[in-house]
Design an enzyme around this catalytic site. Sequence first.
Site, short mmCIF file in Angstrom:
data_model
loop_
_atom_site.label_atom_id
_atom_site.label_comp_id
_atom_site.label_asym_id
_atom_site.label_seq_id
_atom_site.Cartn_x
_atom_site.Cartn_y
_atom_site.Cartn_z
N GLU A 1 71.20 83.50 63.36
CA GLU A 1 71.54 83.20 64.79
C GLU A 1 71.43 81.60 65.09
O GLU A 1 71.15 80.95 64.24
CB GLU A 1 70.28 83.62 65.55
CG GLU A 1 69.96 85.16 65.58
CD GLU A 1 68.80 85.74 66.16
OE1 GLU A 1 67.92 84.94 66.28
OE2 GLU A 1 68.55 86.89 66.23
N ALA B 1 75.24 58.98 76.08
CA ALA B 1 75.71 60.42 75.14
C ALA B 1 76.24 61.18 76.36
O ALA B 1 75.91 61.14 77.49
CB ALA B 1 74.63 61.12 74.44
N SER C 1 72.57 69.41 64.55
CA SER C 1 71.64 70.03 63.92
C SER C 1 72.16 71.27 63.33
O SER C 1 72.19 72.47 63.73
CB SER C 1 70.46 70.29 64.98
OG SER C 1 69.54 71.21 64.47
N GLU D 1 71.58 62.55 87.51
CA GLU D 1 70.87 62.33 86.03
C GLU D 1 69.93 61.45 86.36
O GLU D 1 69.15 61.68 85.31
CB GLU D 1 71.97 61.87 85.18
CG GLU D 1 73.11 62.76 84.94
CD GLU D 1 74.03 62.44 83.88
OE1 GLU D 1 74.42 62.99 82.87
OE2 GLU D 1 74.62 61.26 84.09
#
Length: 176
Positions: free
Chosen positions: A22, A63, A105, A133
């Site tokens: 998953e 980012a 990741s 933000e």
Amino acid sequence: MSEIEVLHEGAYLGLYKRGHWEFAQRPNASSCVTILPITDAGEIILVEQFRIPTQSRVIEVPAGLVGDEPEFKGETIADSAARELLEETGYCAGKITELIASPTSAGMTPEITHMFAATELSKVHAGGGVDGENITVHVIPFTELDTFLSQKQSEGYDIDFKIHASLYKAQELGLL
């Protein structure tokens, strides 16, 4: 490669399965960009914002996502980095240098983070991000960066590892 099974898909994040594994993926973006802004005076520009998943304020390099908004479809990865720099910090880059591209990741997502450095900066506006933000901009002399990050960490802030990866590659390329 085995076929992908959709387990759940939300507006910003999906959960999928390939074989027995998953993983999470963003259904609305092709990748992620970061940009390490370096002023002519040798300062590093970082941003601070509250992040819902960690429930903490995080110190980060600017980012953003590539291709997540219809008006930016087809934008190059470097152009996405330049846009995020301007939106979040208010600085425009005269020069953008690619540092590295790496899995974000690898055990959790196929997302690739493309890291850049920005130099020859000019201040255009105050920054702070878009759509609420609520980003705080920090301009720190490079010689004081370790102290700044240690202080913020002792105050309970999380420090994003991409700061260190970007700094390492920027130094390796002679940008610092």
